[in-house]
Enzyme design. Structure first.
Site, mmCIF file in Angstrom:
data_model
loop_
_atom_site.group_PDB
_atom_site.id
_atom_site.type_symbol
_atom_site.label_atom_id
_atom_site.label_comp_id
_atom_site.label_asym_id
_atom_site.label_seq_id
_atom_site.Cartn_x
_atom_site.Cartn_y
_atom_site.Cartn_z
ATOM 1 N N THR A 15 0.841 -1.191 0.000
ATOM 2 C CA THR A 15 0.000 0.000 0.000
ATOM 3 C C THR A 15 0.879 1.245 0.000
ATOM 4 O OG1 THR A 15 -1.636 -1.272 1.238
ATOM 5 C CG2 THR A 15 -1.989 1.087 1.135
ATOM 6 N N ALA A 17 2.261 4.357 -2.997
ATOM 7 C CA ALA A 17 1.561 5.341 -3.816
ATOM 8 C C ALA A 17 0.570 4.674 -4.769
ATOM 9 C CB ALA A 17 2.574 6.169 -4.597
ATOM 10 N N GLY A 19 -0.579 1.285 -4.889
ATOM 11 C CA GLY A 19 -1.572 0.464 -4.212
ATOM 12 C C GLY A 19 -2.552 1.291 -3.405
ATOM 13 N N ASN A 110 6.105 -1.483 -13.267
ATOM 14 C CA ASN A 110 6.800 -1.096 -14.492
ATOM 15 C C ASN A 110 7.770 -2.191 -14.930
ATOM 16 O OD1 ASN A 110 5.652 1.498 -14.721
ATOM 17 N ND2 ASN A 110 7.111 2.331 -13.247
ATOM 18 N N LYS A 199 4.824 1.036 -22.479
ATOM 19 C CA LYS A 199 5.066 1.812 -21.254
ATOM 20 C C LYS A 199 6.553 2.167 -21.114
ATOM 21 C CE LYS A 199 3.939 3.673 -17.262
ATOM 22 N NZ LYS A 199 3.830 2.972 -15.991
ATOM 23 N N ASN A 203 8.992 5.174 -19.606
ATOM 24 C CA ASN A 203 9.766 4.852 -18.402
ATOM 25 C C ASN A 203 11.270 4.913 -18.613
ATOM 26 O OD1 ASN A 203 7.983 4.445 -16.250
ATOM 27 N ND2 ASN A 203 7.372 2.452 -17.031
ATOM 28 N N ASN A 207 12.453 8.036 -16.236
ATOM 29 C CA ASN A 207 12.928 7.502 -14.962
ATOM 30 C C ASN A 207 14.436 7.628 -14.852
ATOM 31 O OD1 ASN A 207 11.051 6.113 -12.928
ATOM 32 N ND2 ASN A 207 10.160 5.481 -14.867
ATOM 33 N N SER A 269 9.156 7.805 -10.364
ATOM 34 C CA SER A 269 9.308 6.920 -9.200
ATOM 35 C C SER A 269 10.757 6.521 -8.955
ATOM 36 C CB SER A 269 8.452 5.666 -9.377
ATOM 37 O OG SER A 269 8.846 4.948 -10.541
ATOM 38 N N GLU A 281 14.959 0.096 -9.950
ATOM 39 C CA GLU A 281 14.362 -1.018 -10.708
ATOM 40 C C GLU A 281 15.065 -1.177 -12.070
ATOM 41 O OE1 GLU A 281 9.849 -1.638 -9.740
ATOM 42 O OE2 GLU A 281 10.158 0.481 -10.150
#
Length: 318
Positions: A15, A17, A19, A110, A199, A203, A207, A269, A281
Protein backbone atom coordinates in the site's frame (compact mmCIF):
# COMPACT_ATOMS: atom_id res chain seq x y z
CA UNK A 1 -36.57 -9.28 -9.89
CA UNK A 2 -33.06 -9.10 -11.34
CA UNK A 3 -30.03 -11.00 -10.12
CA UNK A 4 -27.22 -8.86 -8.74
CA UNK A 5 -23.61 -9.92 -9.20
CA UNK A 6 -21.68 -9.86 -5.94
CA UNK A 7 -18.72 -7.47 -5.99
CA UNK A 8 -15.37 -9.22 -5.65
CA UNK A 9 -13.18 -8.98 -2.58
CA UNK A 10 -10.02 -7.05 -3.47
CA UNK A 11 -6.66 -7.24 -1.71
CA UNK A 12 -3.89 -4.66 -2.05
CA UNK A 13 -0.40 -6.11 -1.66
CA UNK A 14 1.86 -3.15 -1.00
CA UNK A 15 0.00 0.00 0.00
CA UNK A 16 2.40 2.64 -1.29
CA UNK A 17 1.56 5.34 -3.82
CA UNK A 18 0.17 2.99 -6.47
CA UNK A 19 -1.57 0.46 -4.21
CA UNK A 20 -2.89 3.19 -1.94
CA UNK A 21 -4.26 5.29 -4.80
CA UNK A 22 -6.12 2.53 -6.62
CA UNK A 23 -7.19 0.77 -3.43
CA UNK A 24 -8.70 3.95 -2.01
CA UNK A 25 -10.52 4.71 -5.27
CA UNK A 26 -11.94 1.17 -5.41
CA UNK A 27 -13.04 1.36 -1.77
CA UNK A 28 -14.79 4.69 -2.48
CA UNK A 29 -16.67 2.96 -5.29
CA UNK A 30 -18.09 0.44 -2.82
CA UNK A 31 -15.70 -2.47 -3.29
CA UNK A 32 -14.60 -4.59 -0.32
CA UNK A 33 -10.90 -3.66 -0.25
CA UNK A 34 -8.27 -5.04 2.16
CA UNK A 35 -4.84 -3.44 2.47
CA UNK A 36 -1.60 -5.25 3.37
CA UNK A 37 1.03 -2.93 4.89
CA UNK A 38 4.42 -3.28 6.52
CA UNK A 39 6.19 -0.20 7.85
CA UNK A 40 3.11 2.03 7.56
CA UNK A 41 0.58 -0.35 9.16
CA UNK A 42 0.27 1.56 12.46
CA UNK A 43 -0.10 4.96 10.78
CA UNK A 44 -2.79 3.76 8.38
CA UNK A 45 -4.64 1.71 11.01
CA UNK A 46 -4.77 4.76 13.30
CA UNK A 47 -5.32 7.63 10.85
CA UNK A 48 -6.55 6.03 7.62
CA UNK A 49 -5.41 6.63 4.05
CA UNK A 50 -5.23 10.22 2.80
CA UNK A 51 -5.18 11.08 -0.90
CA UNK A 52 -4.75 14.55 -2.37
CA UNK A 53 -6.44 13.90 -5.72
CA UNK A 54 -5.59 16.23 -8.63
CA UNK A 55 -9.23 16.78 -9.63
CA UNK A 56 -11.30 15.52 -6.68
CA UNK A 57 -9.31 17.24 -3.93
CA UNK A 58 -8.60 15.73 -0.49
CA UNK A 59 -10.02 12.21 -0.01
CA UNK A 60 -9.86 10.12 3.15
CA UNK A 61 -10.52 6.42 3.72
CA UNK A 62 -10.96 5.84 7.44
CA UNK A 63 -11.27 3.30 8.88
CA UNK A 64 -9.10 1.16 6.59
CA UNK A 65 -9.28 -2.63 6.49
CA UNK A 66 -5.54 -2.81 7.18
CA UNK A 67 -3.38 -5.87 7.91
CA UNK A 68 0.24 -6.39 8.84
CA UNK A 69 0.12 -10.07 7.80
CA UNK A 70 -1.41 -11.67 4.71
CA UNK A 71 -2.46 -14.63 6.87
CA UNK A 72 -5.02 -12.35 8.55
CA UNK A 73 -6.63 -11.20 5.30
CA UNK A 74 -9.86 -12.74 3.99
CA UNK A 75 -9.67 -14.78 0.76
CA UNK A 76 -9.41 -12.19 -2.04
CA UNK A 77 -10.81 -12.68 -5.54
CA UNK A 78 -8.48 -10.02 -6.95
CA UNK A 79 -5.03 -9.13 -5.61
CA UNK A 80 -3.49 -5.87 -6.81
CA UNK A 81 0.27 -5.82 -6.30
CA UNK A 82 1.70 -2.32 -5.96
CA UNK A 83 5.18 -3.14 -4.66
CA UNK A 84 8.43 -2.47 -6.49
CA UNK A 85 9.68 -5.19 -8.85
CA UNK A 86 12.81 -5.51 -6.70
CA UNK A 87 10.71 -7.33 -4.07
CA UNK A 88 8.85 -9.72 -6.40
CA UNK A 89 10.77 -12.81 -5.31
CA UNK A 90 9.50 -12.31 -1.75
CA UNK A 91 5.85 -11.73 -2.66
CA UNK A 92 4.67 -15.27 -3.41
CA UNK A 93 3.94 -16.40 0.19
CA UNK A 94 1.78 -13.34 0.89
CA UNK A 95 -0.09 -13.70 -2.41
CA UNK A 96 -0.77 -17.40 -1.79
CA UNK A 97 -2.02 -16.71 1.75
CA UNK A 98 -4.39 -13.94 0.66
CA UNK A 99 -5.68 -15.53 -2.55
CA UNK A 100 -9.12 -17.10 -2.89
CA UNK A 101 -9.38 -20.18 -5.15
CA UNK A 102 -9.10 -19.11 -8.82
CA UNK A 103 -7.92 -15.64 -7.74
CA UNK A 104 -6.63 -13.08 -10.21
CA UNK A 105 -3.27 -11.49 -9.35
CA UNK A 106 -2.64 -8.15 -11.08
CA UNK A 107 0.90 -6.71 -11.01
CA UNK A 108 0.72 -2.91 -11.14
CA UNK A 109 4.41 -2.57 -11.94
CA UNK A 110 6.80 -1.10 -14.49
CA UNK A 111 9.23 -3.01 -16.67
CA UNK A 112 9.41 -5.98 -19.00
CA UNK A 113 8.59 -9.60 -18.11
CA UNK A 114 8.08 -8.72 -14.45
CA UNK A 115 5.50 -11.52 -14.17
CA UNK A 116 7.91 -14.29 -15.23
CA UNK A 117 9.89 -14.70 -11.99
CA UNK A 118 6.73 -14.57 -9.88
CA UNK A 119 4.80 -17.04 -12.04
CA UNK A 120 7.07 -19.97 -11.17
CA UNK A 121 6.49 -19.36 -7.46
CA UNK A 122 2.69 -19.32 -7.66
CA UNK A 123 0.29 -22.28 -7.92
CA UNK A 124 -1.05 -23.01 -11.41
CA UNK A 125 -4.58 -22.31 -10.17
CA UNK A 126 -3.96 -18.56 -9.90
CA UNK A 127 -4.35 -16.22 -12.85
CA UNK A 128 -1.48 -13.75 -13.31
CA UNK A 129 -2.06 -10.43 -15.07
CA UNK A 130 -0.06 -7.28 -15.69
CA UNK A 131 -1.25 -3.72 -15.24
CA UNK A 132 0.42 -0.64 -16.74
CA UNK A 133 -0.39 2.49 -14.74
CA UNK A 134 -0.25 5.79 -16.63
CA UNK A 135 -0.25 8.03 -13.58
CA UNK A 136 1.66 10.78 -11.76
CA UNK A 137 1.42 9.87 -8.08
CA UNK A 138 3.81 9.71 -5.14
CA UNK A 139 3.82 8.91 -1.45
CA UNK A 140 4.07 12.11 0.60
CA UNK A 141 4.27 10.42 4.02
CA UNK A 142 2.97 7.40 5.96
CA UNK A 143 -0.51 6.77 4.58
CA UNK A 144 -0.43 10.06 2.62
CA UNK A 145 -0.51 10.07 -1.20
CA UNK A 146 -0.29 12.96 -3.64
CA UNK A 147 -1.86 12.51 -7.08
CA UNK A 148 -0.76 15.04 -9.72
CA UNK A 149 -2.27 13.81 -12.99
CA UNK A 150 -3.58 10.91 -15.09
CA UNK A 151 -4.47 7.49 -13.66
CA UNK A 152 -5.39 5.14 -16.51
CA UNK A 153 -4.57 1.43 -16.25
CA UNK A 154 -3.94 -0.95 -19.16
CA UNK A 155 -4.56 -4.59 -18.21
CA UNK A 156 -3.31 -7.76 -19.94
CA UNK A 157 -3.27 -11.50 -19.21
CA UNK A 158 0.06 -13.21 -18.56
CA UNK A 159 -0.64 -16.84 -17.57
CA UNK A 160 -2.87 -19.16 -15.61
CA UNK A 161 -5.72 -21.65 -15.93
CA UNK A 162 -7.87 -19.69 -18.42
CA UNK A 163 -8.70 -22.24 -21.10
CA UNK A 164 -8.46 -20.11 -24.25
CA UNK A 165 -8.05 -16.60 -25.61
CA UNK A 166 -11.69 -15.71 -25.03
CA UNK A 167 -11.53 -16.83 -21.39
CA UNK A 168 -8.36 -14.78 -20.91
CA UNK A 169 -9.91 -11.66 -22.43
CA UNK A 170 -13.02 -12.09 -20.26
CA UNK A 171 -10.81 -11.97 -17.16
CA UNK A 172 -8.89 -8.96 -18.52
CA UNK A 173 -12.17 -7.16 -19.23
CA UNK A 174 -13.35 -7.97 -15.71
CA UNK A 175 -10.17 -6.43 -14.29
CA UNK A 176 -10.49 -3.30 -16.44
CA UNK A 177 -14.13 -3.09 -15.35
CA UNK A 178 -13.12 -2.84 -11.69
CA UNK A 179 -11.16 0.32 -12.41
CA UNK A 180 -13.87 1.81 -14.62
CA UNK A 181 -16.40 1.27 -11.81
CA UNK A 182 -14.10 3.43 -9.65
CA UNK A 183 -14.04 6.24 -12.23
CA UNK A 184 -10.63 5.27 -13.61
CA UNK A 185 -9.96 4.90 -17.33
CA UNK A 186 -8.88 1.33 -18.10
CA UNK A 187 -8.24 -0.68 -21.26
CA UNK A 188 -8.05 -4.40 -21.86
CA UNK A 189 -4.81 -5.17 -23.74
CA UNK A 190 -4.79 -8.27 -25.95
CA UNK A 191 -0.98 -8.43 -25.87
CA UNK A 192 0.59 -7.77 -22.45
CA UNK A 193 4.16 -7.97 -23.77
CA UNK A 194 3.50 -5.23 -26.33
CA UNK A 195 1.76 -3.11 -23.68
CA UNK A 196 4.84 -3.35 -21.48
CA UNK A 197 7.08 -2.20 -24.35
CA UNK A 198 4.72 0.74 -24.89
CA UNK A 199 5.07 1.81 -21.25
CA UNK A 200 8.87 1.56 -21.55
CA UNK A 201 8.77 4.31 -24.19
CA UNK A 202 8.09 6.69 -21.27
CA UNK A 203 9.77 4.85 -18.40
CA UNK A 204 13.20 4.34 -19.93
CA UNK A 205 14.00 8.00 -20.69
CA UNK A 206 12.19 9.85 -17.88
CA UNK A 207 12.93 7.50 -14.96
CA UNK A 208 16.60 7.17 -15.83
CA UNK A 209 17.28 10.79 -16.73
CA UNK A 210 15.59 12.06 -13.56
CA UNK A 211 18.26 10.20 -11.57
CA UNK A 212 21.19 10.79 -13.92
CA UNK A 213 20.54 14.52 -14.39
CA UNK A 214 18.80 15.23 -11.08
CA UNK A 215 15.86 16.81 -12.90
CA UNK A 216 12.08 16.46 -12.92
CA UNK A 217 9.95 16.45 -16.06
CA UNK A 218 9.52 20.22 -16.54
CA UNK A 219 13.25 21.09 -16.69
CA UNK A 220 13.90 17.99 -18.78
CA UNK A 221 11.27 19.14 -21.28
CA UNK A 222 12.46 22.78 -21.23
CA UNK A 223 16.11 22.21 -22.16
CA UNK A 224 16.91 21.57 -25.83
CA UNK A 225 19.64 19.01 -25.13
CA UNK A 226 17.62 16.91 -22.71
CA UNK A 227 14.60 17.06 -25.07
CA UNK A 228 16.75 15.70 -27.88
CA UNK A 229 18.08 12.94 -25.61
CA UNK A 230 14.56 11.96 -24.49
CA UNK A 231 13.40 11.70 -28.11
CA UNK A 232 16.46 9.67 -29.08
CA UNK A 233 15.88 7.25 -26.18
CA UNK A 234 12.19 6.95 -27.06
CA UNK A 235 13.11 6.15 -30.66
CA UNK A 236 15.44 3.37 -29.45
CA UNK A 237 12.69 1.82 -27.31
CA UNK A 238 10.40 1.77 -30.36
CA UNK A 239 13.25 0.22 -32.38
CA UNK A 240 13.74 -2.47 -29.73
CA UNK A 241 10.02 -3.21 -29.56
CA UNK A 242 9.81 -3.62 -33.34
CA UNK A 243 12.86 -5.93 -33.33
CA UNK A 244 10.98 -8.09 -30.80
CA UNK A 245 7.92 -8.23 -33.05
CA UNK A 246 5.80 -5.48 -31.51
CA UNK A 247 4.60 -2.65 -33.76
CA UNK A 248 3.88 0.54 -31.86
CA UNK A 249 0.80 2.62 -32.67
CA UNK A 250 1.77 5.31 -35.21
CA UNK A 251 3.14 8.41 -33.53
CA UNK A 252 3.04 6.79 -30.08
CA UNK A 253 6.38 8.22 -28.90
CA UNK A 254 5.38 11.71 -30.09
CA UNK A 255 2.08 11.35 -28.22
CA UNK A 256 3.87 10.50 -24.94
CA UNK A 257 6.34 13.34 -25.49
CA UNK A 258 3.55 15.90 -25.99
CA UNK A 259 1.56 14.44 -23.07
CA UNK A 260 4.58 14.96 -20.80
CA UNK A 261 4.89 18.59 -21.94
CA UNK A 262 1.34 19.21 -20.71
CA UNK A 263 1.77 17.39 -17.39
CA UNK A 264 2.47 19.19 -14.10
CA UNK A 265 6.11 18.99 -13.03
CA UNK A 266 6.74 15.42 -11.89
CA UNK A 267 9.56 13.46 -10.25
CA UNK A 268 9.38 9.86 -11.61
CA UNK A 269 9.31 6.92 -9.20
CA UNK A 270 12.94 5.98 -9.83
CA UNK A 271 14.08 9.35 -8.52
CA UNK A 272 12.13 8.78 -5.28
CA UNK A 273 13.81 5.38 -4.94
CA UNK A 274 17.21 7.01 -5.47
CA UNK A 275 16.41 9.78 -2.99
CA UNK A 276 15.41 7.29 -0.28
CA UNK A 277 18.37 5.00 -1.08
CA UNK A 278 16.15 2.15 -2.24
CA UNK A 279 17.39 -0.20 -5.01
CA UNK A 280 16.58 1.13 -8.48
CA UNK A 281 14.36 -1.02 -10.71
CA UNK A 282 17.14 -1.44 -13.27
CA UNK A 283 16.54 -5.11 -14.06
CA UNK A 284 12.90 -4.73 -15.08
CA UNK A 285 13.21 -1.38 -16.87
CA UNK A 286 16.64 -1.69 -18.53
CA UNK A 287 18.34 -5.11 -18.31
CA UNK A 288 15.47 -7.17 -19.69
CA UNK A 289 14.54 -4.89 -22.61
CA UNK A 290 18.21 -4.60 -23.58
CA UNK A 291 18.62 -8.39 -23.45
CA UNK A 292 15.42 -8.99 -25.44
CA UNK A 293 16.49 -6.52 -28.14
CA UNK A 294 19.99 -7.99 -28.31
CA UNK A 295 18.56 -11.50 -28.67
CA UNK A 296 16.58 -10.16 -31.64
CA UNK A 297 19.78 -8.75 -33.17
CA UNK A 298 19.11 -5.14 -32.18
CA UNK A 299 21.60 -2.92 -30.33
CA UNK A 300 20.30 0.04 -28.30
CA UNK A 301 23.47 2.05 -27.51
CA UNK A 302 21.90 5.09 -25.84
CA UNK A 303 19.76 2.97 -23.54
CA UNK A 304 22.77 0.80 -22.75
CA UNK A 305 24.85 3.87 -21.85
CA UNK A 306 22.03 5.13 -19.61
CA UNK A 307 21.76 1.71 -17.95
CA UNK A 308 25.51 1.54 -17.17
CA UNK A 309 25.44 5.07 -15.74
CA UNK A 310 22.46 4.21 -13.51
CA UNK A 311 24.11 0.97 -12.37
CA UNK A 312 27.13 2.95 -11.16
CA UNK A 313 24.87 5.49 -9.40
CA UNK A 314 22.80 2.71 -7.80
CA UNK A 315 25.88 0.94 -6.37
CA UNK A 316 27.33 4.19 -4.99
CA UNK A 317 23.96 5.12 -3.48
CA UNK A 318 24.07 2.04 -1.27
Amino acid sequence: MTDTVAKPTIGIIGTGAIGGFYGLMLARAGFDVHFLLRSEFSAVAERGLHLDHASLGPLVLNPVQAYSSAADMPPCDWLLVGTKTTSNADLAPAIIQAAAPDAKVLLLQNGLDVEDSLRELLPDSLHLLGGLCLICVHRAGPGVITHQALGAVNVGYHSGPAADEQARMNIVEEGAGLFRAAGIDAQAMPNLHQARWQKLVWNIPYNGLSVLLGASTTPLMTDADSRALIQALMAEVVQGAKACGHDMPPGYADYLFMMTEKMPDYWPSMYHDFLHKRPLELDAIYTRPLAAAKAAGCELPRIEALYHSLSFIDRRNH
